[in-house]
Design a protein around this motif. Structure first.
Motif, mmCIF file in Angstrom:
data_model
loop_
_atom_site.group_PDB
_atom_site.id
_atom_site.type_symbol
_atom_site.label_atom_id
_atom_site.label_comp_id
_atom_site.label_asym_id
_atom_site.label_seq_id
_atom_site.Cartn_x
_atom_site.Cartn_y
_atom_site.Cartn_z
ATOM 1 N N VAL A 43 -15.113 12.747 -30.872
ATOM 2 C CA VAL A 43 -15.178 13.621 -32.049
ATOM 3 C C VAL A 43 -14.407 12.922 -33.150
ATOM 4 N N GLU A 44 -15.048 12.682 -34.265
ATOM 5 C CA GLU A 44 -14.370 12.052 -35.400
ATOM 6 C C GLU A 44 -13.667 13.134 -36.219
ATOM 7 N N PRO A 45 -12.523 12.811 -36.810
ATOM 8 C CA PRO A 45 -11.797 13.812 -37.597
ATOM 9 C C PRO A 45 -12.543 14.164 -38.877
ATOM 10 N N ARG A 46 -12.351 15.386 -39.319
ATOM 11 C CA ARG A 46 -12.911 15.831 -40.594
ATOM 12 C C ARG A 46 -11.895 15.493 -41.676
ATOM 13 N N LEU A 47 -12.276 14.577 -42.529
ATOM 14 C CA LEU A 47 -11.365 14.087 -43.562
ATOM 15 C C LEU A 47 -12.005 14.192 -44.930
ATOM 16 N N LYS A 48 -11.165 14.315 -45.931
ATOM 17 C CA LYS A 48 -11.663 14.321 -47.303
ATOM 18 C C LYS A 48 -12.212 12.948 -47.637
ATOM 19 N N LYS A 49 -13.285 12.942 -48.420
ATOM 20 C CA LYS A 49 -13.829 11.673 -48.878
ATOM 21 C C LYS A 49 -12.745 10.925 -49.632
ATOM 22 N N VAL A 99 -2.858 12.169 -23.023
ATOM 23 C CA VAL A 99 -1.545 12.776 -22.800
ATOM 24 C C VAL A 99 -0.617 12.649 -23.998
ATOM 25 N N ARG A 100 -0.943 11.744 -24.955
ATOM 26 C CA ARG A 100 -0.039 11.578 -26.092
ATOM 27 C C ARG A 100 -0.788 10.974 -27.272
ATOM 28 N N VAL A 101 -0.438 11.430 -28.468
ATOM 29 C CA VAL A 101 -0.954 10.866 -29.714
ATOM 30 C C VAL A 101 0.247 10.567 -30.605
ATOM 31 N N PRO A 133 -0.309 10.130 -43.469
ATOM 32 C CA PRO A 133 0.177 11.403 -44.007
ATOM 33 C C PRO A 133 -0.016 12.535 -42.983
ATOM 34 N N PRO A 134 0.868 13.529 -43.001
ATOM 35 C CA PRO A 134 0.811 14.604 -41.998
ATOM 36 C C PRO A 134 -0.562 15.274 -41.856
ATOM 37 N N GLU A 135 -1.227 15.569 -42.971
ATOM 38 C CA GLU A 135 -2.531 16.242 -42.871
ATOM 39 C C GLU A 135 -3.592 15.338 -42.240
ATOM 40 N N VAL A 136 -3.494 14.041 -42.468
ATOM 41 C CA VAL A 136 -4.429 13.076 -41.876
ATOM 42 C C VAL A 136 -4.126 12.937 -40.380
ATOM 43 N N TYR A 137 -2.847 12.815 -40.045
ATOM 44 C CA TYR A 137 -2.438 12.743 -38.640
ATOM 45 C C TYR A 137 -2.932 13.973 -37.876
ATOM 46 N N LYS A 138 -2.722 15.161 -38.443
ATOM 47 C CA LYS A 138 -3.141 16.394 -37.768
ATOM 48 C C LYS A 138 -4.644 16.417 -37.531
ATOM 49 N N ALA A 139 -5.431 15.976 -38.513
ATOM 50 C CA ALA A 139 -6.892 15.940 -38.353
ATOM 51 C C ALA A 139 -7.285 14.951 -37.258
ATOM 52 N N GLY A 140 -6.638 13.790 -37.247
ATOM 53 C CA GLY A 140 -6.919 12.799 -36.217
ATOM 54 C C GLY A 140 -6.516 13.271 -34.841
ATOM 55 N N GLU A 141 -5.345 13.881 -34.736
ATOM 56 C CA GLU A 141 -4.877 14.393 -33.454
ATOM 57 C C GLU A 141 -5.811 15.490 -32.928
ATOM 58 N N LYS A 142 -6.239 16.374 -33.806
ATOM 59 C CA LYS A 142 -7.150 17.453 -33.408
ATOM 60 C C LYS A 142 -8.457 16.875 -32.867
ATOM 61 N N ALA A 143 -8.970 15.850 -33.530
ATOM 62 C CA ALA A 143 -10.202 15.213 -33.055
ATOM 63 C C ALA A 143 -9.965 14.528 -31.711
ATOM 64 N N GLN A 201 -7.858 15.183 -29.382
ATOM 65 C CA GLN A 201 -7.673 16.153 -28.298
ATOM 66 C C GLN A 201 -9.011 16.542 -27.666
ATOM 67 N N GLN A 202 -10.104 16.315 -28.383
ATOM 68 C CA GLN A 202 -11.432 16.665 -27.878
ATOM 69 C C GLN A 202 -12.124 15.497 -27.180
ATOM 70 N N TRP A 203 -11.546 14.303 -27.276
ATOM 71 C CA TRP A 203 -12.137 13.135 -26.630
ATOM 72 C C TRP A 203 -12.013 13.267 -25.114
ATOM 73 N N LYS A 204 -13.008 12.737 -24.416
ATOM 74 C CA LYS A 204 -13.004 12.659 -22.960
ATOM 75 C C LYS A 204 -13.157 11.184 -22.591
ATOM 76 N N PHE A 205 -12.325 10.712 -21.672
ATOM 77 C CA PHE A 205 -12.330 9.302 -21.290
ATOM 78 C C PHE A 205 -12.705 9.114 -19.829
ATOM 79 N N ARG A 206 -13.389 8.004 -19.555
ATOM 80 C CA ARG A 206 -13.580 7.563 -18.182
ATOM 81 C C ARG A 206 -12.283 6.856 -17.775
ATOM 82 N N PRO A 207 -11.919 6.896 -16.508
ATOM 83 C CA PRO A 207 -10.702 6.206 -16.076
ATOM 84 C C PRO A 207 -10.775 4.702 -16.375
#
Length: 82
Positions: free
Chosen positions: A12-18, A36-38, A45-55, A57-63
């Protein structure tokens, strides 16, 4: 970035302002492919970090398999606006 993205089964890519500057976040993924950690190593910037972290958190990884054994991994994930 590239190797971690190949291990990502769901992205999931973060939703960011153009016009948002590209940024990098660092992740740690456990042996089961769970995020487990971001971290914010380049001080996005905090708002960019939060958008990236939120995205991320939705990623799923293969081992990650290293030398025939499942292992944790750290990766820097680069994001760019589209």
């Amino acid at each position: 970035n590239a190797e971690a993205r190949t291990l990502a089964a769901h992205v999931v890519e973060p939703r960011l302002k153009k016009g948002t500057s590209p940024f990098t976040l660092r992740i740690r993924v456990d042996k089961h492919g769970k995020l487990v950690r971001v971290l914010n190593p380049k001080n996005a910037p905090p708002e960019v970090y939060k958008a990236g972290e939120k995205a991320l958190q939705q990623w799923k990884f293969r081992p990650y398999v290293h030398d025939g054994k499942v292992d944790i991994f750290d990766a820097d994930i680069d994001f760019k606006t589209r």
